[in-house]
Scaffold this motif. Structure first.
Motif, PDB file in Angstrom:
ATOM      1  N   LEU A  20       2.627   8.238 -43.045  1.00 10.62           N
ATOM      2  CA  LEU A  20       3.030   9.819 -42.689  1.00 10.62           C
ATOM      3  C   LEU A  20       2.505  10.780 -43.655  1.00 10.62           C
ATOM      4  N   ARG A  21       2.685  10.442 -44.845  1.00 12.04           N
ATOM      5  CA  ARG A  21       1.956  11.312 -45.875  1.00 12.04           C
ATOM      6  C   ARG A  21       0.463  11.588 -45.675  1.00 12.04           C
ATOM      7  N   SER A  22      -0.054  10.777 -45.096  1.00 20.57           N
ATOM      8  CA  SER A  22      -1.598  11.005 -44.842  1.00 20.57           C
ATOM      9  C   SER A  22      -1.816  11.784 -43.856  1.00 20.57           C
ATOM     10  N   LEU A  23      -1.058  11.387 -42.623  1.00 21.62           N
ATOM     11  CA  LEU A  23      -1.023  12.282 -41.508  1.00 21.62           C
ATOM     12  C   LEU A  23      -0.698  13.638 -41.717  1.00 21.62           C
ATOM     13  N   ILE A  24       0.208  13.941 -42.619  1.00 20.87           N
ATOM     14  CA  ILE A  24       0.588  15.487 -42.867  1.00 20.87           C
ATOM     15  C   ILE A  24      -0.271  16.113 -43.646  1.00 20.87           C
ATOM     16  N   SER A  25      -1.112  15.230 -44.452  1.00 19.91           N
ATOM     17  CA  SER A  25      -1.971  15.900 -45.602  1.00 19.91           C
ATOM     18  C   SER A  25      -3.272  16.420 -44.689  1.00 19.91           C
ATOM     19  N   ILE A  26      -3.648  15.945 -43.396  1.00 16.77           N
ATOM     20  CA  ILE A  26      -4.812  16.391 -42.840  1.00 16.77           C
ATOM     21  C   ILE A  26      -4.498  17.499 -41.734  1.00 16.77           C
ATOM     22  N   ARG A  27      -5.231  18.565 -42.149  1.00 14.94           N
ATOM     23  CA  ARG A  27      -5.057  19.644 -41.182  1.00 14.94           C
ATOM     24  C   ARG A  27      -5.522  19.294 -39.819  1.00 14.94           C
ATOM     25  N   SER A  28      -4.446  19.752 -38.881  1.00 15.03           N
ATOM     26  CA  SER A  28      -4.647  19.513 -37.428  1.00 15.03           C
ATOM     27  C   SER A  28      -4.102  20.406 -36.375  1.00 15.03           C
ATOM     28  N   THR A  29      -4.251  21.691 -36.825  1.00  9.31           N
ATOM     29  CA  THR A  29      -3.793  22.736 -36.200  1.00  9.31           C
ATOM     30  C   THR A  29      -4.619  22.649 -34.766  1.00  9.31           C
ATOM     31  N   THR A  30      -3.866  22.987 -33.757  1.00  8.85           N
ATOM     32  CA  THR A  30      -4.724  22.992 -32.114  1.00  8.85           C
ATOM     33  C   THR A  30      -6.073  23.415 -32.443  1.00  8.85           C
ATOM     34  N   LEU A  31      -7.064  22.906 -32.006  1.00  7.13           N
ATOM     35  CA  LEU A  31      -8.555  23.183 -32.038  1.00  7.13           C
ATOM     36  C   LEU A  31      -9.179  22.397 -33.280  1.00  7.13           C
ATOM     37  N   GLN A  32      -8.317  22.164 -34.074  1.00  6.63           N
ATOM     38  CA  GLN A  32      -8.825  21.385 -35.343  1.00  6.63           C
ATOM     39  C   GLN A  32      -8.172  20.057 -35.521  1.00  6.63           C
ATOM     40  N   GLU A  33      -8.206  19.333 -34.682  1.00 11.12           N
ATOM     41  CA  GLU A  33      -7.692  17.875 -34.481  1.00 11.12           C
ATOM     42  C   GLU A  33      -8.175  17.043 -34.813  1.00 11.12           C
ATOM     43  N   GLN A  34      -9.669  16.777 -34.912  1.00  6.39           N
ATOM     44  CA  GLN A  34     -10.693  15.937 -34.913  1.00  6.39           C
ATOM     45  C   GLN A  34     -10.279  14.978 -36.088  1.00  6.39           C
ATOM     46  N   SER A  35     -10.356  15.817 -37.261  1.00  8.52           N
ATOM     47  CA  SER A  35     -10.166  15.057 -38.487  1.00  8.52           C
ATOM     48  C   SER A  35      -9.059  13.942 -38.325  1.00  8.52           C
ATOM     49  N   VAL A  36      -7.941  14.522 -37.882  1.00  5.13           N
ATOM     50  CA  VAL A  36      -6.742  13.436 -37.926  1.00  5.13           C
ATOM     51  C   VAL A  36      -6.927  12.267 -36.670  1.00  5.13           C
ATOM     52  N   VAL A  37      -7.829  12.873 -35.682  1.00  2.57           N
ATOM     53  CA  VAL A  37      -7.986  11.736 -34.709  1.00  2.57           C
ATOM     54  C   VAL A  37      -8.772  10.805 -35.252  1.00  2.57           C
ATOM     55  N   ASP A  38      -9.932  11.187 -36.239  1.00  2.06           N
ATOM     56  CA  ASP A  38     -11.039  10.423 -36.946  1.00  2.06           C
ATOM     57  C   ASP A  38      -9.947   9.240 -37.854  1.00  2.06           C
ATOM     58  N   PHE A  39      -9.101  10.017 -38.655  1.00  5.25           N
ATOM     59  CA  PHE A  39      -8.383   9.189 -39.446  1.00  5.25           C
ATOM     60  C   PHE A  39      -7.602   8.002 -38.782  1.00  5.25           C
ATOM     61  N   LEU A  40      -6.904   8.352 -37.698  1.00  3.14           N
ATOM     62  CA  LEU A  40      -6.110   7.483 -36.922  1.00  3.14           C
ATOM     63  C   LEU A  40      -7.136   6.113 -36.142  1.00  3.14           C
ATOM     64  N   LYS A  41      -8.345   6.702 -36.046  1.00  8.01           N
ATOM     65  CA  LYS A  41      -9.246   5.435 -35.187  1.00  8.01           C
ATOM     66  C   LYS A  41      -9.468   4.894 -36.495  1.00  8.01           C
ATOM     67  N   THR A  42      -9.787   5.052 -37.543  1.00  4.54           N
ATOM     68  CA  THR A  42     -10.117   4.309 -38.781  1.00  4.54           C
ATOM     69  C   THR A  42      -9.086   3.442 -39.229  1.00  4.54           C
ATOM     70  N   TYR A  43      -7.748   3.874 -39.159  1.00  8.20           N
ATOM     71  CA  TYR A  43      -6.622   3.351 -39.560  1.00  8.20           C
ATOM     72  C   TYR A  43      -6.124   2.048 -38.472  1.00  8.20           C
ATOM     73  N   LEU A  44      -6.401   2.602 -37.282  1.00  7.05           N
ATOM     74  CA  LEU A  44      -5.774   1.548 -36.031  1.00  7.05           C
ATOM     75  C   LEU A  44      -6.896   0.490 -36.190  1.00  7.05           C
ATOM     76  N   MET A  45      -8.171   0.656 -36.327  1.00  8.57           N
ATOM     77  CA  MET A  45      -9.270  -0.346 -36.091  1.00  8.57           C
ATOM     78  C   MET A  45      -9.052  -1.232 -37.293  1.00  8.57           C
ATOM     79  N   GLN A  46      -8.484  -0.767 -38.324  1.00 11.68           N
ATOM     80  CA  GLN A  46      -7.927  -1.524 -39.637  1.00 11.68           C
ATOM     81  C   GLN A  46      -6.976  -2.627 -39.584  1.00 11.68           C
TER      82      GLN A  46
END
Length: 368
Positions: A20-46
């Motif tokens: 949760l700390r990692s997710l909150i730390s990533i800016r993901s206001t509407t239209l700027q979600e891609q960074s948190v999506v990329d983080f989730l992709k890496t996390y889930l694949m790991q």
């Protein structure tokens, strides 16, 4: 369920709060979600998930939903049959607020709406799979963009053709399970009168006077109610009109919204009847309904110590078409979501993992 089966180990507590700390730390206001999506992709694949990024059509900038599932097969085909689909949204309202914390609380944009739900869902299903309490193929994860604005992510997710029996949506519900949430109508009322000098009111037709008359009637109307979802409520969100104090106003406008507990078309018909009834000669009234959704009735699960309630806010649930039965649960309160002091209690996040585990287990056993 006995006490031993509901305990959460210290490593698990640390895992959900770290995520949760990692997710909150990533800016993901509407239209700027891609960074948190990329983080989730890496996390889930790991963590042994197969991950599919779904492009959002006609989106600028480029954005993606993320759909994840477990599978022992290495086929390129996406597995879309699941018993329980866990879902929330990755976007937040602006502005981004940096992560901070004290001993009991995590603060920051998205802390409760709705990154705590995502972290708890991910950790809950991973624990259930590791403990052998559900099968890998029982669950999928769907995290979408655009919930805070136009629901574009959930609308796009329909083309994934996910076949789920239950949809568990994570939103801040104050640790209660929702029996449903209200529907909505968004509408504009535009009035056109006739301008003139304020010293000669008989020479003009005031659009503002006509609009005030309409709004008075709307406020003093008894709107339909439901024994479970409660009363339908009206909000006069914005009012504008006129050009100067000494000019009879030719134009006036009100933007209004309803939180609907019954049938949306029924309320819309009642609204049209009131707004479009004949009024002052020379005044033209236009009603435009910009959006309309029926209320949502949710499936529920009995969990010891967890109450049930009705949500007054709206969610992505009705935008995912299909036969899946929706549920709504998550840590945090909608009363602090979107505020400059948005927060979630650490103990609630940890406890929500246990509750989500119990909900998912019961849904898997309930599924056919």
């Amino acid at each position: 369920m006995g006490a031993q089966s509901t305990e959460i180990s210290m490593p698990s507590q640390s895992k959900v709060l770290t995520l949760l700390r990692s997710l909150i730390s990533i800016r993901s206001t509407t239209l700027q979600e891609q960074s948190v999506v990329d983080f989730l992709k890496t996390y889930l694949m790991q963590h042994s998930w197969h991950v599919h990024l779904q492009p959002i059509p006609d989106s600028s900038p480029t954005r993606h939903n993320i759909y994840a599932y477990r599978s022992k097969s290495e086929t390129d085909n996406i597995r879309t049959n699941v018993k329980v689909l866990l879902n929330s949204h990755v976007d937040t309202v602006p502005p981004h607020i940096e992560l901070s914390e004290d001993d009991e609380t995590l603060y920051g944009r998205g802390s409760c709406d709705a990154k705590a739900s995502m972290a708890a869902q991910i950790c809950a299903v991973e624990e259930l799979i590791e403990e052998g309490k559900i099968a890998e193929e029982d669950v999928g994860l769907l995290y979408v963009v655009g919930e805070e604005t136009n629901h574009i992510g959930m609308i796009a997710a329909n083309s994934l053709n996910i076949n789920a029996q239950y949809l568990l949506v994570g939103e801040p519900t104050e640790m209660m399970i929702a029996e449903g949430h209200k529907g909505m109508i968004k509408a504009d009322i535009v009035v056109k009168g006739q301008a003139g000098h304020s010293g000669y009111p008989e020479r003009g037709k005031s659009a503002i006077v006509a609009l005030v008359d309409i709004l008075h009637d709307l406020q003093h109307t008894e709107w339909p109610s439901d024994p479970v979802l409660g009363a339908t409520t009206l909000n006069l969100g914005q009012i504008s009109g006129g050009v100067a104090a000494n000019v009879i106003p030719e134009h006036a406008r009100a933007d209004i919204s309803f939180r609907i507990s019954t049938n949306a078309e029924q309320v819309a018909a009642q609204l049209r009847t009131i707004v479009e009834q004949p009024r002052t000669d020379g005044v033209h009234v236009t009603l435009s309904i910009r959006g309309m959704q029926n209320p949502v009735r949710c499936e529920t699960v009995d969990v010891d110590g967890v109450e049930k309630f009705v949500a007054r806010y709206f969610t992505d649930i009705p935008y995912l078409k299909g036969t899946q039965k929706p549920l709504l649960f998550g840590p945090g309160s909608i009363l602090v979501a979107h505020s400059e002091k948005e927060f979630v209690k650490k103990d609630d996040v940890i406890r929500s993992v246990r509750i989500i585990k119990e909900i998912v287990q019961k849904l898997v056993h309930r599924a056919t």
